[in-house]
Design an enzyme around this catalytic site. Structure first.
Site: not given
Ligand SMILES: NC(=O)c1ccc[n+]([C@@H]2O[C@H](COP(=O)([O-])OP(=O)(O)OC[C@H]3O[C@@H](n4cnc5c(N)ncnc54)[C@H](OP(=O)(O)O)[C@@H]3O)[C@@H](O)[C@H]2O)c1
Length: 264
Positions: A141, A154, A158
């Protein structure tokens, strides 16, 4: 590098960035292993992957116990016998001050974001080393480059991801394995809604920054591009946020003043 005809393991494939990456790779005749906890959501993604012309395997994993996740995944990969690319997009956020946040929340976030990544890497590395090639992608991130208020759990996880990936790259780069660290800014997903509060419960509401962020499809497109170009690290963001990691390196005291007054 062409991403065609590969076996690709994507964690976090049930939602957001992981889901969009699966759909992106699906248009290039790959075999895609889809992992997360929500099996119903994974099945929906699998159907879409198949319609787009790729093979999909639903493989539920819960990274809240990374040791167990590694055991289950190692058994699964042994049956498959091959994995060309692994992407750890499973992740969770938190929002609370250091004073409010419980140690349990720090541990939960670290387990999924950091130890989860290590469990994925340790599962796939033997196959990649034997094959003499492979790609490992970690979704870190902008928060893995710049600290801000309310995000110590968080951001810490990261930063750890970025450090781990640098070390891994140094170890395996000469053995044909490409390591890409992705640092997204704001992407419009469920990340803020699922972020843990100080007691460890999902907050249930998004934030204006996330709602105004780029689409997960745009983010996936930029990650795909970075993979094809074999980049080591990429910031996937727009606006001021995309400059934050560079500003932090060049003018750290200025950036610290900016983030001190803001809820990012
Ligand atoms: N969105 C942003 O602005 C942003 C910015 C920087 C980095 N990121 C990073 O991008 C990555 C994806 O996040 P996203 O933004 O796409 O959010 P999201 O829509 O909430 O997706 C998160 C994913 O992680 C899975 N997950 C959560 N807890 C889990 C567990 N205990 N075991 C297995 N899977 C788990 C969830 O699936 P289930 O609930 O089905 O398990 C879901 O598929 C993350 O690492 C996040 O930190 C996001």
């Amino acid at each position: 590098m062409e991403v065609t005809g590969k076996t690709i393991w994507i964690t976090g494939a049930s939602s957001g960035i992981g889901r969009e990456l699966a759909l992106k790779f699906a248009t290039h005749q790959n075999q895609i292993i889809l992992s997360a906890r929500n099996v119903e959501a994974l099945r929906e993604v699998a159907d879409a992957v198949k319609i787009a012309g790729s093979e999909a395997i639903v493989f539920p994993v819960d990274f809240s116990d990374a040791d167990r996740a590694q055991e289950t995944a190692s058994d699964h990969m042994a049956k498959l016998g091959r994995v060309d690319m692994a992407i750890h997009a499973a992740g969770i956020s938190q929002k609370a001050t250091v004073q409010e946040n419980s140690l349990r929340v720090y541990r939960s976030v670290m387990e999924i974001n950091y130890f989860g990544l290590i469990s994925v890497v340790k599962t796939v590395l033997p196959y990649m080393l034997e094959a003499g090639n492979g790609s490992i992608v970690a979704i870190s991130s902008v928060a893995g480059k710049v600290g801000s208020r309310n995000r110590s759990g968080y951001s810490g996880s990261k930063f750890a991801v970025c450090g781990f990936m640098d070390c891994l790259r140094a170890e395996v780069a000469n053995q044909g394995i490409h390591c890409l660290t992705v640092c997204p800014g704001y992407v419009k997903t469920n990340i803020a809604r699922n972020a843990l509060d100080s007691a460890g419960s999902p907050r249930g509401t998004s934030t204006p920054q996330i709602e105004g962020g780029m689409s997960p499809a745009q983010c996936a497109e930029r990650i795909y591009h970075a993979l094809r170009k074999q980049k080591d690290e990429v910031v996937v963001s727009s606006g001021v946020n995309s400059w934050a990691p560079l500003l932090n390196r060049l003018f750290p005291s200025l950036l610290r003043k900016v983030v001190a007054g803001r809820d990012m």
